[in-house]
Design a protein around this motif. Sequence first.
Motif, PDB file in Angstrom:
ATOM      1  N   GLU A 126      42.753  53.041  44.799  1.00 25.02           N
ATOM      2  CA  GLU A 126      41.573  53.265  43.969  1.00 25.02           C
ATOM      3  C   GLU A 126      40.497  52.281  44.406  1.00 25.02           C
ATOM      4  OE1 GLU A 126      44.204  54.308  39.963  1.00 25.02           O
ATOM      5  OE2 GLU A 126      42.811  52.616  39.978  1.00 25.02           O
ATOM      6  N   ILE A 127      39.330  52.784  44.744  1.00 25.10           N
ATOM      7  CA  ILE A 127      38.215  51.930  45.160  1.00 25.10           C
ATOM      8  C   ILE A 127      37.093  52.125  44.155  1.00 25.10           C
ATOM      9  CG2 ILE A 127      36.606  51.366  47.005  1.00 25.10           C
ATOM     10  CD1 ILE A 127      38.619  52.646  48.947  1.00 25.10           C
ATOM     11  N   LYS A 128      36.787  51.053  43.418  1.00 23.71           N
ATOM     12  CA  LYS A 128      35.838  51.159  42.314  1.00 23.71           C
ATOM     13  C   LYS A 128      34.744  50.112  42.438  1.00 23.71           C
ATOM     14  CE  LYS A 128      35.772  51.682  37.274  1.00 23.71           C
ATOM     15  NZ  LYS A 128      34.511  50.987  37.060  1.00 23.71           N
ATOM     16  N   GLY A 129      33.517  50.535  42.205  1.00 27.23           N
ATOM     17  CA  GLY A 129      32.406  49.599  42.212  1.00 27.23           C
ATOM     18  C   GLY A 129      32.483  48.647  41.035  1.00 27.23           C
ATOM     19  N   VAL A 130      32.111  47.389  41.251  1.00 25.77           N
ATOM     20  CA  VAL A 130      32.147  46.402  40.184  1.00 25.77           C
ATOM     21  C   VAL A 130      31.187  46.804  39.072  1.00 25.77           C
ATOM     22  CG1 VAL A 130      30.313  44.935  41.108  1.00 25.77           C
ATOM     23  CG2 VAL A 130      32.136  43.906  39.725  1.00 25.77           C
ATOM     24  N   THR A 131      31.506  46.438  37.856  1.00 29.95           N
ATOM     25  CA  THR A 131      30.656  46.712  36.707  1.00 29.95           C
ATOM     26  C   THR A 131      29.848  45.472  36.354  1.00 29.95           C
ATOM     27  OG1 THR A 131      32.204  48.328  35.811  1.00 29.95           O
ATOM     28  CG2 THR A 131      30.632  47.372  34.277  1.00 29.95           C
ATOM     29  N   TYR A 132      28.549  45.623  36.269  1.00 28.36           N
ATOM     30  CA  TYR A 132      27.703  44.497  35.888  1.00 28.36           C
ATOM     31  C   TYR A 132      27.738  44.331  34.377  1.00 28.36           C
ATOM     32  CZ  TYR A 132      23.527  41.712  35.010  1.00 28.36           C
ATOM     33  OH  TYR A 132      22.652  40.740  34.582  1.00 28.36           O
ATOM     34  N   CYS A 133      28.047  43.136  33.910  1.00 29.36           N
ATOM     35  CA  CYS A 133      28.186  42.877  32.480  1.00 29.36           C
ATOM     36  C   CYS A 133      27.250  41.775  32.001  1.00 29.36           C
ATOM     37  CB  CYS A 133      29.631  42.507  32.153  1.00 29.36           C
ATOM     38  SG  CYS A 133      30.823  43.721  32.716  1.00 29.36           S
ATOM     39  N   GLY A 134      26.199  41.520  32.746  1.00 34.42           N
ATOM     40  CA  GLY A 134      25.263  40.495  32.339  1.00 34.42           C
ATOM     41  C   GLY A 134      25.563  39.150  32.977  1.00 34.42           C
ATOM     42  N   SER A 135      24.539  38.430  33.337  1.00 32.87           N
ATOM     43  CA  SER A 135      24.721  37.089  33.884  1.00 32.87           C
ATOM     44  C   SER A 135      24.997  36.108  32.756  1.00 32.87           C
ATOM     45  CB  SER A 135      23.460  36.652  34.642  1.00 32.87           C
ATOM     46  OG  SER A 135      23.249  37.488  35.765  1.00 32.87           O
ATOM     47  N   SER A 136      25.860  35.159  33.022  1.00 34.21           N
ATOM     48  CA  SER A 136      26.196  34.144  32.030  1.00 34.21           C
ATOM     49  C   SER A 136      26.727  32.930  32.766  1.00 34.21           C
ATOM     50  CB  SER A 136      27.246  34.671  31.053  1.00 34.21           C
ATOM     51  OG  SER A 136      28.508  34.746  31.688  1.00 34.21           O
ATOM     52  N   ALA A 137      27.153  31.927  31.988  1.00 28.75           N
ATOM     53  CA  ALA A 137      27.727  30.729  32.602  1.00 28.75           C
ATOM     54  C   ALA A 137      29.027  31.052  33.324  1.00 28.75           C
ATOM     55  CB  ALA A 137      27.971  29.666  31.532  1.00 28.75           C
ATOM     56  N   THR A 138      29.653  32.186  32.987  1.00 28.82           N
ATOM     57  CA  THR A 138      30.948  32.531  33.579  1.00 28.82           C
ATOM     58  C   THR A 138      30.832  33.470  34.765  1.00 28.82           C
ATOM     59  OG1 THR A 138      31.240  34.420  32.095  1.00 28.82           O
ATOM     60  CG2 THR A 138      32.018  32.273  31.321  1.00 28.82           C
ATOM     61  N   SER A 139      29.659  34.044  34.999  1.00 30.59           N
ATOM     62  CA  SER A 139      29.498  34.975  36.111  1.00 30.59           C
ATOM     63  C   SER A 139      28.051  34.982  36.570  1.00 30.59           C
ATOM     64  CB  SER A 139      29.911  36.393  35.699  1.00 30.59           C
ATOM     65  OG  SER A 139      29.631  37.311  36.736  1.00 30.59           O
ATOM     66  N   LYS A 140      27.857  34.815  37.875  1.00 29.26           N
ATOM     67  CA  LYS A 140      26.510  34.809  38.440  1.00 29.26           C
ATOM     68  C   LYS A 140      26.186  36.117  39.154  1.00 29.26           C
ATOM     69  CE  LYS A 140      26.323  30.641  36.958  1.00 29.26           C
ATOM     70  NZ  LYS A 140      25.683  30.387  35.654  1.00 29.26           N
ATOM     71  N   LEU A 141      27.010  37.120  38.972  1.00 31.72           N
ATOM     72  CA  LEU A 141      26.723  38.415  39.580  1.00 31.72           C
ATOM     73  C   LEU A 141      25.462  39.004  38.978  1.00 31.72           C
ATOM     74  CD1 LEU A 141      30.256  40.122  39.758  1.00 31.72           C
ATOM     75  CD2 LEU A 141      29.049  38.863  41.537  1.00 31.72           C
ATOM     76  N   THR A 142      24.745  39.776  39.776  1.00 34.15           N
ATOM     77  CA  THR A 142      23.558  40.470  39.306  1.00 34.15           C
ATOM     78  C   THR A 142      23.708  41.945  39.649  1.00 34.15           C
ATOM     79  OG1 THR A 142      22.281  40.329  41.364  1.00 34.15           O
ATOM     80  CG2 THR A 142      22.248  38.405  39.898  1.00 34.15           C
ATOM     81  N   MET A 143      22.724  42.740  39.272  1.00 32.12           N
ATOM     82  CA  MET A 143      22.757  44.164  39.589  1.00 32.12           C
ATOM     83  C   MET A 143      22.740  44.401  41.099  1.00 32.12           C
ATOM     84  SD  MET A 143      23.175  46.152  37.038  1.00 32.12           S
ATOM     85  CE  MET A 143      22.679  47.717  37.756  1.00 32.12           C
ATOM     86  N   GLU A 144      22.276  43.422  41.855  1.00 28.86           N
ATOM     87  CA  GLU A 144      22.270  43.560  43.315  1.00 28.86           C
ATOM     88  C   GLU A 144      23.687  43.583  43.884  1.00 28.86           C
ATOM     89  OE1 GLU A 144      19.929  40.477  44.958  1.00 28.86           O
ATOM     90  OE2 GLU A 144      18.021  41.235  44.168  1.00 28.86           O
ATOM     91  N   ASN A 145      24.648  43.083  43.122  1.00 26.95           N
ATOM     92  CA  ASN A 145      26.034  43.078  43.576  1.00 26.95           C
ATOM     93  C   ASN A 145      26.764  44.371  43.238  1.00 26.95           C
ATOM     94  OD1 ASN A 145      25.689  39.840  42.515  1.00 26.95           O
ATOM     95  ND2 ASN A 145      26.370  40.218  44.621  1.00 26.95           N
ATOM     96  N   VAL A 146      26.117  45.259  42.503  1.00 28.57           N
ATOM     97  CA  VAL A 146      26.760  46.513  42.074  1.00 28.57           C
ATOM     98  C   VAL A 146      26.489  47.615  43.098  1.00 28.57           C
ATOM     99  CG1 VAL A 146      26.893  48.256  40.263  1.00 28.57           C
ATOM    100  CG2 VAL A 146      26.501  45.847  39.662  1.00 28.57           C
ATOM    101  N   PRO A 147      27.531  48.172  43.705  1.00 30.78           N
ATOM    102  CA  PRO A 147      27.323  49.232  44.697  1.00 30.78           C
ATOM    103  C   PRO A 147      27.009  50.572  44.044  1.00 30.78           C
ATOM    104  CG  PRO A 147      29.666  48.850  44.414  1.00 30.78           C
ATOM    105  CD  PRO A 147      28.966  47.823  43.571  1.00 30.78           C
ATOM    106  N   TRP A 148      26.258  51.401  44.740  1.00 25.06           N
ATOM    107  CA  TRP A 148      26.047  52.780  44.320  1.00 25.06           C
ATOM    108  C   TRP A 148      27.311  53.584  44.637  1.00 25.06           C
ATOM    109  CZ3 TRP A 148      21.721  53.989  41.641  1.00 25.06           C
ATOM    110  CH2 TRP A 148      20.612  53.145  41.764  1.00 25.06           C
ATOM    111  N   HIS A 149      27.405  54.750  44.033  1.00 24.48           N
ATOM    112  CA  HIS A 149      28.569  55.598  44.325  1.00 24.48           C
ATOM    113  C   HIS A 149      28.587  55.979  45.801  1.00 24.48           C
ATOM    114  CE1 HIS A 149      31.918  58.195  43.596  1.00 24.48           C
ATOM    115  NE2 HIS A 149      31.255  59.295  43.929  1.00 24.48           N
ATOM    116  N   SER A 150      27.411  56.146  46.392  1.00 25.95           N
ATOM    117  CA  SER A 150      27.344  56.463  47.823  1.00 25.95           C
ATOM    118  C   SER A 150      27.910  55.310  48.662  1.00 25.95           C
ATOM    119  CB  SER A 150      25.899  56.755  48.233  1.00 25.95           C
ATOM    120  OG  SER A 150      25.049  55.654  47.935  1.00 25.95           O
TER     121      SER A 150
END
Length: 629
Positions: A501-525
């Motif tokens: 199963e290959i799934k794109g990461v889900t963006y859940c908001g930036s916080s002290a526990t995660s520095k991911l942004t929407m730029e880290n979320v892949p499109w389905h393509s």
Amino acid sequence: MPPFPTATSSVSTTSHLALLLLLSSSSLFFLYKSLRLRRTTNPPSPSPSPNPTPPLLLYASATGTSKSLAAALSARLAAESGGGVAAHPTDAAGLDPDDLPTVPLLLLVLPTHDGGAPPQSAAFLARWLEESAADFRAGAALLSGLRFAVFGVGSRAYGETFNAAARSFSRWLRALGAVEVVAVGEGDVDGGDLEAVFEEWCGKVVRVVKGEEIEEGHKGESDGFDGLELEEEDSDDDDDEEGEVDDGEVDMEDIAGKAPARKRNGKVEGALPNGGGENGLREMVTPIIRTSLEKQGYKILGSHSGVKICRWTKSQLRGRGGCYKHSFYGIESHRCMEATPSLACANKCVFCWRHHTNPVGKSWKWKMDDPLDIVNAAIDQHTKMVKQMKGVPGVKPERLAEGLSPRHCALSLVGEPIMYPEINVLVDELHRRHISTFLVTNAQFPDKIKTLKPITQDSLKSLHDKDQRTVYRLTLVKGWNAEEIDGYAKLLSLGQPDFIEIKGVTYCGSSATSKLTMENVPWHSDVKAFSEALALKSGGVYEVACEHAHSCCVLLSKVDKFKINGKWHTWIDYDRFHELVTSGKPFKSKDYMALTPPWAVYGAEEGGFDPDQSRYKKERRHGAAALKD
């Protein structure tokens, strides 16, 4: 070295195997990289603009008072606008909360019942708002386009609960980004000022509807854990002192599961009747953790387990489609129970969509509840949550009846289920009730995996020799692991799983526990391109079999086992599986495979969406966070 994937293997009971076992050793890699990443992005919340279009006027009434007031407001709006504003009073029971993001102005009139609760007709709306406001995935921008005003009908004789329901609705709406244009009106039916207070509140509402600006109300504000600072490293140090816990403060040790348990009348709260453990071991769930998880909609079972109704369960109860497991394996989402026998996790993953609010531990060091009690409590709480969907707009009676008898249990709610010492007994009991199981693990407990017969080697290599269905799950994160095709191809050779199963990461908001942004979320393509490249690297061993575009998820499958006469057989014959389990004889994955429907096959026009369901698209407002698919 690329991050390890999630692998899935069938759970073995003391005498049988379950369907799947998810092994996610990617956690170590992501934990390592999260300590190095220090990019912070704080997307601004969009400011809603005034909109003079007709408002949505809702009421919730038991004695008829709120309904009459709503009718009076409707008449006044029509009169003062020359008939141009038609705000028809509508019972709150008929509102689909999913439509709120498209509403420009909400006017709500409601009373307060026993204990500060809203009347029954507004109970589902209240529950939806409260859970969404406490859910990290919803974020503070979900209702950023909504303006609202609430009027409460109550009695000061009830003290602190006077108009508590109205104030709660205001707080939840603001936490989701809505703008309060008129402060909460608080009418007192016993104080004789109800009509006067209502008339004053109505006058302000009329001015707002006309497009006038008034200096009142509140702007959207977060009511969650967005500002909570969590430590980077976990400690195994125990705090043996017992004492009282202040519910008003959230301490890191409380969140990490080290806070002292609260006692009442000499007994620790929250234990199951036959559980509890001995030898002075502490409970996993502290009062602070319990409060936090219950705010997010979890039902806490005893001292260390939990169950929560999945949004996909709600979706399929309404005929609006199931999750990717329905497309890939034939699981009916409305009959799936999401639970865990261990709320504790062994990691703090960078993509954790619970923002590290669960206890953390690398071994079982808590009191232990009886597995039979856990199963009974989980089914009981799950069915109660399903029953609460009765009367919700769109819920189909036949689906509701089916949902009251769960036929699958995803042991993947949160935490590390395999840490629970009696996991085999628990799964055995689920199978005895004809409830199939998936078990999710982060692959950091090889000794525990070995006890799940017939596993005899370590967590990844052992999958190669298993006769049941095995799956890796890869979480794809742009800028982290989306270019590691060669590394993942090598990992596949270790366990040679049936599926990936290959799934794109889900963006859940930036916080002290995660520095991911929407730029880290892949499109389905992007996910499709990665999947096709990985399949090509396998040299024909794997092909892309299925997809679920809504979840940004793709399934690779072994060609020699699951592609028969040119057709995929990734689905599961669950009745046959239970027959095989009951027989006590050895069996293999091919003995209970089923044909994959055309709409779930990769490249189909439906994109993995069941055509028997009704497509329902929400208006998304991606500001501070996005809803998790």
